[in-house]
Scaffold this active site. Structure first.
Site, short mmCIF file in Angstrom:
data_model
loop_
_atom_site.label_atom_id
_atom_site.label_comp_id
_atom_site.label_asym_id
_atom_site.label_seq_id
_atom_site.Cartn_x
_atom_site.Cartn_y
_atom_site.Cartn_z
N GLU A 59 43.84 50.58 52.39
CA GLU A 59 43.34 49.19 52.38
C GLU A 59 43.64 48.67 53.71
OE1 GLU A 59 41.18 47.97 50.51
OE2 GLU A 59 41.42 49.46 48.81
N TYR A 142 43.52 39.42 49.71
CA TYR A 142 42.82 40.74 49.49
C TYR A 142 43.49 42.03 49.30
CZ TYR A 142 40.00 44.76 50.28
OH TYR A 142 39.52 46.15 50.00
N ASP A 160 36.35 40.49 49.38
CA ASP A 160 36.12 40.82 50.94
C ASP A 160 34.70 40.81 51.24
OD1 ASP A 160 34.83 42.96 49.88
OD2 ASP A 160 35.88 44.36 51.08
#
Ligand code: SF4
Length: 397
Positions: A59, A142, A160
């Site tokens: 991520e 996020y 996002d």
């Protein structure tokens, strides 16, 4: 199915005020998207694991970087640092070296600081609560939502750029999605769409979040949404109104700022040079706060300004400054003109190691700079200097 309580996770508000499906229609939309994801998702290495460490690494790498670019970096990084503990105890140089080429090096520094905190405070396991995850360096809403939902099934919705675009189109919400008011509405929308009950692995919060991101990345793309292939087209208000190409609205462009930086490649008779790692250096955005040549922001009279900078910061009197070819870089809204100079010296200034902490300057063979964890701008200067050495000076081969 009874709702499990998760610290830091609250139910979203105002579902009815959002222009998105509710009730039976929402459940239908969820089914369509999840079954599409199940059939069409790309096989990516971080999707084949529930290890929160690997999901977290992927991520962070994927922020502002495309999947195809990330893939080889991810494989190398997790092979070199296979666990949180391995990353925590690694030399920072080694971590930056493994990151070199991905850009935004603060991400790598934060990853390692966060890994050290995870070892210290969470026994080497990525924390399970939103509050603890958000307390880690470099972990924002996020990243926390992505890791917690995918690794632990915590019901948190990710938002996002990809997901924001899909939601804005589904609800025909106009405007710049990065405007705080619209972003808050989209966050609320994302949480309202998140499946609250599990239908097995396919219906988990983690699968849902990945499905939304996948739809944004592969079908509902910024310039050419493939509405004909979209599993949720029948729920999409932008498509019904013919507005899919106008939503989201364009972000107003920030006016570019011109910056000039002069950089000094000090060179001793053994063809060694000096690299520095300033805490708040000139051109942080350009050099990513990695090892760099001494540099200073200049207006007109770059050479004079660089000589003054070398005298003040390093005690170097530059008898000669040979201009190397200028280079241009654009970093977000900054247009940088880089003015490198080759500066021969009899002796390099002493490399510094402050009492506490790592060295902030070092001597290195000019030919080796390319192998160090440096930004592409520094490597470009080193290459120009290598070419300039033979032409400008008569050092022995
Ligand atoms: Fe995006 Fe088109 Fe699907 Fe709407 S129908 S979500 S605009 S791809």
């Amino acid at each position: 199915m009874a709702q499990r309580k998760y610290p830091g996770v609250t139910r979203p508000r105002s579902a009815r005020r959002l222009p998105l499906p509710v009730g039976a229609q929402l459940r239908q939309l969820q089914r369509h998207l999840l079954s599409w994801f199940d059939r069409r998702k790309r096989a990516l290495p971080w999707r084949a694991t529930r290890d929160p460490y690997r999901i977290w690494i992927s991520e962070v790498m994927l922020q502002q970087t495309r999947v195809a670019t990330v893939l080889p970096f991810y494989e190398r990084f997790v092979a070199r640092f296979p666990t949180v503990r391995a990353l925590a105890r690694a030399q920072q140089e080694a971590v930056l070296e493994a990151w070199a080429g991905l850009g935004y090096y603060s991400r790598a520094r934060n990853l390692q600081r966060a890994a050290q905190e995870i070892v210290r405070k969470h026994r080497g396991r990525f924390p399970r609560t939103l509050e603890d995850a958000l307390a880690l360096p470099g972990v924002g809403r996020y990243t926390a939502a992505a890791v917690l939902s995918i690794a632990y099934n915590v019901p948190l919705a990710v938002l996002d750029g990809n997901v924001a675009r899909v939601l804005a189109r589904l609800g025909a919400m106009r405007g710049d999605v990065r405007q705080p008011a619209l972003w808050r509405r989209l966050q609320s929308a994302a949480e309202n769409l998140l499946p609250r009950t599990s239908r097995g692995a396919a219906g988990t919060p983690g699968a849902w979040n990945q499905a939304m991101m996948e739809l944004g990345a592969t079908v509902c793309t910024p310039r050419a949404p493939a509405c004909g292939e979209c599993p949720v087209a029948s729920f999409c208000r932008a498509r019904a109104l013919g507005l899919q190409h106008q939503i989201p609205g364009k972000r107003p462009k920030r006016a570019p700022v011109d910056v000039q930086l002069a950089a000094a490649v000090l060179l001793d008779p053994l063809r060694r040079t000096l690299l520095v790692q300033p805490k708040d250096g000139a051109g942080d955005a350009l050099f990513s706060r990695m090892w760099q040549f001494p540099a200073v922001e200049v207006g007109s009279g770059a050479e004079g300004a660089l000589r003054r900078h070398l005298r003040r910061s390093l005690g170097v009197e530059a008898a000669e400054c040979v201009a190397l070819p200028a280079a241009r870089h654009t970093v977000t809204f900054r247009r940088v003109t880089l003015l490198p100079f080759l500066v021969p010296v009899d002796k390099l200034p002493q490399a510094r190691r402050p009492r506490a902490g790592p060295a902030d300057s070092t001597h290195i063979a000019l030919a080796d700079v390319e192998r160090w964890p440096t930004s592409s701008a520094t490597r470009k200067i080193a290459r120009a200097a290598m070419r300039g050495v033979q032409a400008a000076f008569r050092f022995p081969h």
